[in-house]
Design a protein around this motif. Structure first.
Motif, PDB file in Angstrom:
ATOM      1  N   ILE A 159       0.879  -1.169   0.000  1.00  0.00           N
ATOM      2  CA  ILE A 159       0.000   0.000   0.000  1.00  0.00           C
ATOM      3  C   ILE A 159       0.917   1.220   0.000  1.00  0.00           C
ATOM      4  CG2 ILE A 159      -1.666   1.380   1.300  1.00  0.00           C
ATOM      5  CD1 ILE A 159      -2.997  -1.032   0.240  1.00  0.00           C
ATOM      6  N   GLY A 160       0.887   2.003  -1.074  1.00  0.00           N
ATOM      7  CA  GLY A 160       1.805   3.133  -1.164  1.00  0.00           C
ATOM      8  C   GLY A 160       3.234   2.654  -0.975  1.00  0.00           C
ATOM      9  N   PRO A 161       3.993   3.270  -0.057  1.00  0.00           N
ATOM     10  CA  PRO A 161       5.388   2.889   0.145  1.00  0.00           C
ATOM     11  C   PRO A 161       5.567   1.706   1.103  1.00  0.00           C
ATOM     12  CG  PRO A 161       4.883   4.773   1.510  1.00  0.00           C
ATOM     13  CD  PRO A 161       3.630   4.481   0.721  1.00  0.00           C
ATOM     14  N   ILE A 162       4.474   1.207   1.687  1.00  0.00           N
ATOM     15  CA  ILE A 162       4.560   0.112   2.664  1.00  0.00           C
ATOM     16  C   ILE A 162       4.490  -1.219   1.923  1.00  0.00           C
ATOM     17  CG2 ILE A 162       3.686  -0.801   4.836  1.00  0.00           C
ATOM     18  CD1 ILE A 162       4.484   2.181   4.899  1.00  0.00           C
ATOM     19  N   ILE A 163       5.626  -1.938   1.880  1.00  0.00           N
ATOM     20  CA  ILE A 163       5.747  -3.175   1.107  1.00  0.00           C
ATOM     21  C   ILE A 163       6.020  -4.350   2.049  1.00  0.00           C
ATOM     22  CG2 ILE A 163       6.995  -4.346  -0.741  1.00  0.00           C
ATOM     23  CD1 ILE A 163       7.864  -1.532  -1.712  1.00  0.00           C
ATOM     24  N   VAL A 164       5.324  -5.459   1.826  1.00  0.00           N
ATOM     25  CA  VAL A 164       5.562  -6.668   2.622  1.00  0.00           C
ATOM     26  C   VAL A 164       6.600  -7.528   1.914  1.00  0.00           C
ATOM     27  CG1 VAL A 164       4.543  -8.680   3.739  1.00  0.00           C
ATOM     28  CG2 VAL A 164       3.154  -6.620   3.380  1.00  0.00           C
ATOM     29  N   PRO A 165       7.808  -7.697   2.489  1.00  0.00           N
ATOM     30  CA  PRO A 165       8.812  -8.578   1.874  1.00  0.00           C
ATOM     31  C   PRO A 165       8.344 -10.029   1.904  1.00  0.00           C
ATOM     32  CG  PRO A 165       9.795  -7.146   3.549  1.00  0.00           C
ATOM     33  CD  PRO A 165       8.315  -7.061   3.721  1.00  0.00           C
ATOM     34  N   GLU A 166       8.736 -10.790   0.904  1.00  0.00           N
ATOM     35  CA  GLU A 166       8.329 -12.192   0.832  1.00  0.00           C
ATOM     36  C   GLU A 166       8.768 -12.973   2.069  1.00  0.00           C
ATOM     37  OE1 GLU A 166       8.858 -16.027  -2.204  1.00  0.00           O
ATOM     38  OE2 GLU A 166       9.532 -14.033  -2.789  1.00  0.00           O
ATOM     39  N   THR A 167       9.898 -12.607   2.634  1.00  0.00           N
ATOM     40  CA  THR A 167      10.396 -13.308   3.816  1.00  0.00           C
ATOM     41  C   THR A 167       9.553 -13.048   5.052  1.00  0.00           C
ATOM     42  OG1 THR A 167      11.911 -11.439   4.181  1.00  0.00           O
ATOM     43  CG2 THR A 167      12.788 -13.366   3.018  1.00  0.00           C
ATOM     44  N   ASP A 168       8.691 -12.022   5.013  1.00  0.00           N
ATOM     45  CA  ASP A 168       7.873 -11.670   6.178  1.00  0.00           C
ATOM     46  C   ASP A 168       6.399 -12.000   5.990  1.00  0.00           C
ATOM     47  OD1 ASP A 168      10.128 -10.691   7.437  1.00  0.00           O
ATOM     48  OD2 ASP A 168       9.802  -8.620   6.799  1.00  0.00           O
ATOM     49  N   TYR A 169       6.063 -12.825   4.991  1.00  0.00           N
ATOM     50  CA  TYR A 169       4.669 -13.201   4.786  1.00  0.00           C
ATOM     51  C   TYR A 169       4.159 -14.040   5.965  1.00  0.00           C
ATOM     52  CZ  TYR A 169       4.840 -11.816  -0.177  1.00  0.00           C
ATOM     53  OH  TYR A 169       4.948 -11.121  -1.360  1.00  0.00           O
ATOM     54  N   ASP A 170       2.968 -13.726   6.427  1.00  0.00           N
ATOM     55  CA  ASP A 170       2.271 -14.518   7.432  1.00  0.00           C
ATOM     56  C   ASP A 170       0.815 -14.600   6.991  1.00  0.00           C
ATOM     57  OD1 ASP A 170       1.099 -15.727   9.576  1.00  0.00           O
ATOM     58  OD2 ASP A 170       1.710 -14.250  11.070  1.00  0.00           O
ATOM     59  N   PHE A 171       0.478 -15.668   6.283  1.00  0.00           N
ATOM     60  CA  PHE A 171      -0.840 -15.749   5.661  1.00  0.00           C
ATOM     61  C   PHE A 171      -1.963 -15.973   6.671  1.00  0.00           C
ATOM     62  CE2 PHE A 171       1.944 -16.577   2.021  1.00  0.00           C
ATOM     63  CZ  PHE A 171       1.438 -15.637   1.144  1.00  0.00           C
ATOM     64  N   GLU A 172      -1.616 -16.292   7.911  1.00  0.00           N
ATOM     65  CA  GLU A 172      -2.648 -16.375   8.937  1.00  0.00           C
ATOM     66  C   GLU A 172      -3.208 -15.000   9.283  1.00  0.00           C
ATOM     67  OE1 GLU A 172      -1.320 -18.489  12.345  1.00  0.00           O
ATOM     68  OE2 GLU A 172      -1.032 -20.393  11.277  1.00  0.00           O
ATOM     69  N   GLU A 173      -2.455 -13.954   8.930  1.00  0.00           N
ATOM     70  CA  GLU A 173      -2.899 -12.587   9.211  1.00  0.00           C
ATOM     71  C   GLU A 173      -3.744 -11.996   8.084  1.00  0.00           C
ATOM     72  OE1 GLU A 173      -2.534 -10.834  11.926  1.00  0.00           O
ATOM     73  OE2 GLU A 173      -1.449 -12.438  12.953  1.00  0.00           O
ATOM     74  N   LEU A 174      -3.850 -12.722   6.981  1.00  0.00           N
ATOM     75  CA  LEU A 174      -4.433 -12.163   5.762  1.00  0.00           C
ATOM     76  C   LEU A 174      -5.844 -11.635   5.969  1.00  0.00           C
ATOM     77  CD1 LEU A 174      -3.518 -11.764   2.851  1.00  0.00           C
ATOM     78  CD2 LEU A 174      -4.595 -13.937   2.280  1.00  0.00           C
ATOM     79  N   TYR A 175      -6.688 -12.384   6.665  1.00  0.00           N
ATOM     80  CA  TYR A 175      -8.080 -11.974   6.848  1.00  0.00           C
ATOM     81  C   TYR A 175      -8.335 -11.350   8.214  1.00  0.00           C
ATOM     82  CZ  TYR A 175      -8.776 -14.660   2.600  1.00  0.00           C
ATOM     83  OH  TYR A 175      -8.695 -15.121   1.308  1.00  0.00           O
ATOM     84  N   LYS A 176      -7.257 -11.014   8.908  1.00  0.00           N
ATOM     85  CA  LYS A 176      -7.396 -10.384  10.222  1.00  0.00           C
ATOM     86  C   LYS A 176      -7.269  -8.871  10.165  1.00  0.00           C
ATOM     87  CE  LYS A 176      -5.659 -14.410  12.765  1.00  0.00           C
ATOM     88  NZ  LYS A 176      -4.601 -14.923  13.686  1.00  0.00           N
TER      89      LYS A 176
END
Length: 365
Positions: A159-176
């Protein structure tokens, strides 16, 4: 109007306008016998429904799916599936001040130039609300793909300049979180950034990433109907999407062949790739590894700041856009990207059935 039909064998035709009586889709080519209910479709529609957080338009729509044909006793019949979603919360008067003006970043001017007429109520056919039909059809395609062990997951990469690095993915947070970001801390940072945009009467863009798992090797064609080219066309047909890349994408332009090539290896007699810089395709066909692509989504063009524009007579004006608009399109577009990917893969899978003689022999003998 041409261009409202997508696909060849699994084919959809969407219809309707932002402030018309409803929006819908007709799906032709869905095989008979697929278990399907309105609830299957509603799950997808609820993910793009407005009014669910401060980061979406306050327009209140139930976006309830009605299956009008093609399903009997909970299963598809092989006949065209018609799905209707009624519009219930239009405020057409919000757009009366722009009926003769061209909004920056919108299709007003180009629509007038092509047709000599336009529906100024919320953009009409060019509105993001048109994507409801795509999502309804995508839900059906995704249900069909799940029967084949193919699953598609899209999410907010940036979102804008806020980028999620692939190494920091946590898909349990996706719908939270309301932004569909796979990282709780970065989602909070993105929300703070969006609050700044809202305070400044501005909007933000972002990036959606999508992964397709379980697709077998050999889907797609080597020339004009490449899998990656087909995905690019379908994703770029989404009004807010301004860029598409697959695998390493534009980073491949700065790479060397020795680092960009995905070497093969054998594991227990199965051919595997040691890396996935190609994003799951080789020569326009799937290679059996996960397909990974990204879509760049532009900032919402409807902002509350005064903007310079012209009216249809060419007179300079200062324009303030009224109405209810998303400060960021990305969260609601996640399921749209997912749906278009499902429609593309479903159509190419069906086309692939005619690629080999032994496949026809197995089917008919």
């Amino acid at each position: 109007m041409a261009g409202s039909i997508y696909g060849r064998l699994f084919q959809i035709s969407t219809w309707g306008e932002s402030h018309g009586k409803g929006i819908g889709v007709v799906i032709d080519g869905c095989p008979a016998g697929l278990p399907l209910t309105e609830e299957d479709i509603q799950i997808y529609l609820d993910r793009r429904k407005p009014g669910q957080s401060r980061y979406t338009t306050s327009r209140q729509e139930g976006d309830t799916a009605e299956i009008l044909s093609g399903v009997f006793e909970g299963r598809t019949t092989g006949c065209p599936i018609s799905i209707l979603i009624r519009n219930q919360d239009q405020r057409s008067h919000d757009y009366s001040n722009i009926m003769d003006s061209y909004r920056p970043g919108h299709a007003d001017y180009t629509f007038d130039m092509k047709y000599g007429f336009r529906d100024y109520r919320g953009g009409g056919r060019s509105s993001g609300r048109e994507t409801i039909g795509r999502v309804a059809a995508g839900a059906v395609a995704a249900k069909m793909l799940s029967e084949l062990g193919i699953h598609i997951q899209a999410y907010t990469k940036a979102i804008g300049p806020i980028i999620v690095p692939e190494t920091d993915y946590d898909f349990e947070e996706l719908y939270k979180n309301p932004l569909y970001m796979p990282n709780a801390d970065l989602a909070l940072e993105a929300e703070a950034y969006l609050k700044e945009c809202i305070s400044a009467q501005d909007s933000s863009g972002g990036v959606i990433e999508c992964t397709i798992n379980g697709i077998p090797a050999g889907i797609g064609d080597p020339v004009f109907d490449k899998l990656d080219a087909s995905l690019a066309k379908s994703i770029l047909s989404i009004g807010a999407v301004k860029g598409f890349e697959i695998g390493d994408g534009f980073q491949a332009g700065a790479a060397r062949g020795s680092g960009n090539n995905d070497c093969f290896r054998s594991e227990n007699g199965c051919i595997q790739k040691a890396s996935n810089h190609s994003g799951g395709t080789l020569g326009g066909m799937s290679d059996g590894t996960p397909i990974v692509f990204r879509a760049a989504v532009k900032p919402t063009p409807s902002i509350s700041q005064p903007q310079n524009s012209v009216d249809k007579n060419g007179r300079d004006i200062s324009l303030v856009i009224k109405g209810r608009h998303d400060p960021v399109i990305v969260p609601r577009a996640v399921v749209v990207v997912e749906s278009m990917a499902a429609l593309t893969v479903a159509d190419l899978l069906m086309s692939n059935m005619t690629a080999r003689m032994d496949s026809l022999v197995r089917f008919y003998k």
